[in-house]
Design a protein around this motif. Structure first.
Motif, PDB file in Angstrom:
ATOM      1  N   ALA A 179       0.856  -1.276  -0.156  1.00  0.00           N
ATOM      2  CA  ALA A 179      -0.033   0.032   0.018  1.00  0.00           C
ATOM      3  C   ALA A 179       0.900   0.995   0.036  1.00  0.00           C
ATOM      4  O   ALA A 179       0.297   2.310   0.042  1.00  0.00           O
ATOM      5  N   SER A 180       2.230   1.313   0.167  1.00  0.00           N
ATOM      6  CA  SER A 180       3.092   2.496   0.030  1.00  0.00           C
ATOM      7  C   SER A 180       3.511   2.875  -1.337  1.00  0.00           C
ATOM      8  O   SER A 180       4.691   3.616  -1.470  1.00  0.00           O
ATOM      9  N   ARG A 181       3.063   2.301  -2.359  1.00  0.00           N
ATOM     10  CA  ARG A 181       3.605   2.927  -3.668  1.00  0.00           C
ATOM     11  C   ARG A 181       3.656   4.366  -3.909  1.00  0.00           C
ATOM     12  O   ARG A 181       4.714   4.780  -4.456  1.00  0.00           O
ATOM     13  N   SER A 182       3.006   5.121  -3.444  1.00  0.00           N
ATOM     14  CA  SER A 182       2.912   6.481  -3.559  1.00  0.00           C
ATOM     15  C   SER A 182       4.064   7.155  -3.119  1.00  0.00           C
ATOM     16  O   SER A 182       4.822   7.903  -3.364  1.00  0.00           O
ATOM     17  N   ARG A 183       4.685   6.310  -1.688  1.00  0.00           N
ATOM     18  CA  ARG A 183       6.017   6.946  -1.038  1.00  0.00           C
ATOM     19  C   ARG A 183       6.933   6.660  -1.963  1.00  0.00           C
ATOM     20  O   ARG A 183       8.098   7.527  -2.252  1.00  0.00           O
ATOM     21  N   ALA A 184       6.932   5.443  -2.625  1.00  0.00           N
ATOM     22  CA  ALA A 184       8.150   4.903  -3.464  1.00  0.00           C
ATOM     23  C   ALA A 184       8.344   5.666  -4.563  1.00  0.00           C
ATOM     24  O   ALA A 184       9.402   6.154  -5.260  1.00  0.00           O
ATOM     25  N   ASP A 185       7.259   6.035  -5.209  1.00  0.00           N
ATOM     26  CA  ASP A 185       7.380   6.917  -6.386  1.00  0.00           C
ATOM     27  C   ASP A 185       7.734   8.272  -6.136  1.00  0.00           C
ATOM     28  O   ASP A 185       8.557   8.854  -6.917  1.00  0.00           O
ATOM     29  N   ASP A 186       7.205   9.095  -5.041  1.00  0.00           N
ATOM     30  CA  ASP A 186       7.740  10.216  -4.580  1.00  0.00           C
ATOM     31  C   ASP A 186       9.177  10.092  -4.440  1.00  0.00           C
ATOM     32  O   ASP A 186      10.023  11.055  -4.775  1.00  0.00           O
ATOM     33  N   TYR A 187       9.632   9.082  -3.855  1.00  0.00           N
ATOM     34  CA  TYR A 187      11.178   8.938  -3.754  1.00  0.00           C
ATOM     35  C   TYR A 187      11.943   8.941  -5.058  1.00  0.00           C
ATOM     36  O   TYR A 187      13.052   9.793  -5.378  1.00  0.00           O
ATOM     37  N   ARG A 188      11.408   8.098  -6.108  1.00  0.00           N
ATOM     38  CA  ARG A 188      12.083   7.853  -7.073  1.00  0.00           C
ATOM     39  C   ARG A 188      11.918   9.282  -7.984  1.00  0.00           C
ATOM     40  O   ARG A 188      13.066   9.475  -8.558  1.00  0.00           O
ATOM     41  N   ALA A 189      10.803   9.884  -7.707  1.00  0.00           N
ATOM     42  CA  ALA A 189      10.711  11.048  -8.694  1.00  0.00           C
ATOM     43  C   ALA A 189      11.757  12.242  -8.082  1.00  0.00           C
ATOM     44  O   ALA A 189      12.277  13.054  -8.715  1.00  0.00           O
ATOM     45  N   GLY A 190      11.825  12.367  -6.940  1.00  0.00           N
ATOM     46  CA  GLY A 190      12.870  13.239  -6.152  1.00  0.00           C
ATOM     47  C   GLY A 190      14.314  12.967  -6.772  1.00  0.00           C
ATOM     48  O   GLY A 190      15.173  13.772  -6.692  1.00  0.00           O
ATOM     49  N   LEU A 191      14.696  11.526  -6.794  1.00  0.00           N
ATOM     50  CA  LEU A 191      16.054  11.424  -7.354  1.00  0.00           C
ATOM     51  C   LEU A 191      16.003  11.714  -8.928  1.00  0.00           C
ATOM     52  O   LEU A 191      17.460  12.348  -9.215  1.00  0.00           O
ATOM     53  N   LEU A 192      15.003  12.042  -9.557  1.00  0.00           N
ATOM     54  CA  LEU A 192      15.281  12.486 -10.966  1.00  0.00           C
ATOM     55  C   LEU A 192      15.933  13.991 -10.834  1.00  0.00           C
ATOM     56  O   LEU A 192      16.517  14.744 -11.887  1.00  0.00           O
TER      57      LEU A 192
END
Length: 331
Positions: A179-192
């Motif tokens: 259920a934590s996909r949004s946190r992961a996506d936010d993290y990966r987006a921040g790395l960009l």
């Protein structure tokens, strides 16, 4: 050196950057030695006199050779040259990955120890390998494929494990991760937008803060002298000092030196390498109990360690591992 003017020399062993599940080592060690320069010089000279290798630079591997066991035992023994004046912080890399994953995706590390121990038992060797490698890829800064690929791989792995182990004790944790996909996506987006100042998966920076905390226990000021590392930029040194200050740690400075020019750092290098090897042997069930017993007084009780048998052997008791959230929460 007095306790009111404490300068501690540091070095590490087992650094594989962010590749914690596929590197050359399974344990990271960060050592600090609180000897005066003249005492450290005499200790290094004694080691060289006892080993008598023609090598210009001595490393921990020299002391770990069976033919030099007596020298290793002398170095670590109670009453030996570094006894009560040295310390090593250990990080079990797989557990560190699980701990950091729980911190990022669940907002805390309360489930990390349970997930680590129960997951290894429940998933089987192949399932566990797949999980920790996917978690490592998710958290790594560097990635050569599509930006979304690490998250897709991780959550596909979690979904596969949920289906395979739906009625096990670890299922609720897997549900929370799913259920934590949004946190992961936010993290990966921040790395960009660019690499973060503090890589989430690199254990060196929080280990330095922890080393400062150990040596400043009781409110004493501590100065750290550290072997030069590319990771230790001025900005990251400033982060270490500020993180220590916010945690109430009296770290009053950190300076970098060339290891070969400071015998105290050489001793820290010896201890870190020795501790990493002996801790790895414990983790892989091939330990030398006599050497583990000699190492135990040097091991930081706040080491980031999840393996239950290794925890008992290295820290002298069975108890919950200390998660890294106390210091890494600032990362």
């Amino acid at each position: 050196m007095t306790w009111n003017d404490r300068e501690v020399a540091c070095d590490e062993s087992g650094s594989d950057g962010e590749n914690l599940t596929g590197g050359n080592t399974d344990v990271f060690a960060h050592a600090g030695v609180g000897l005066p320069v003249d005492a450290a010089t005499a200790c290094v000279r004694e080691i060289r006199d006892r080993i008598r290798s023609p090598a210009e630079e001595y490393k921990a591997t020299h002391l770990l050779r069976e033919k030099h066991r007596a020298v290793l035992e002398w170095l670590l023994a109670p009453g030996g040259p570094i006894h009560a004046r040295a310390h090593v912080h250990l990080v079990e890399k797989e557990f560190f990955v699980v701990d950091r994953t729980a911190h990022l995706l669940l907002g805390d590390t309360a489930e990390a120890l349970f997930l680590y121990r129960a997951g290894r038992r429940t998933f089987g060797e192949a399932g566990w390998r797949e999980f920790v490698r996917a978690a490592n890829r998710l958290l790594r800064v560097r990635h050569d494929g599509q930006p979304s690929e690490p998250a897709e791989l991780f959550f596909r792995t979690v979904d596969d494990l949920r289906r395979a182990h739906a009625r096990t004790a670890v299922a609720p944790v897997l549900d929370r991760l799913a259920a934590s996909r949004s946190r992961a996506d936010d993290y990966r987006a921040g790395l960009l937008a660019g690499p973060p100042l503090i890589p989430l998966l690199n254990p060196l920076l929080p280990a330095i803060v922890r080393t400062a905390a150990y040596w400043s226990a009781g409110g004493q000021e501590v100065r750290l002298v550290h072997d030069r590392q590319n990771l230790l930029t001025p900005e990251r040194i400033a982060w270490i000092e500020e993180t220590a200050r916010l945690a109430g740690i009296r770290l009053v400075g950190l300076r970098l030196v060339v290891a070969g020019e400071d015998p105290r750092v050489q001793l820290a290098d010896f201890l870190a390498g020795i501790a990493r090897k002996l801790a790895s042997d414990e983790l892989n069930r091939r330990a030398d109990r006599a050497l583990t017993a000699l190492l135990r007084p040097y091991v930081d009780p706040a080491s980031v360690w999840g393996d239950e048998a290794g925890h008992a052997a290295l820290l002298g008791k069975i108890s919950p591992a200390v998660p890294s959230a106390d210091i890494n929460s600032a990362v």
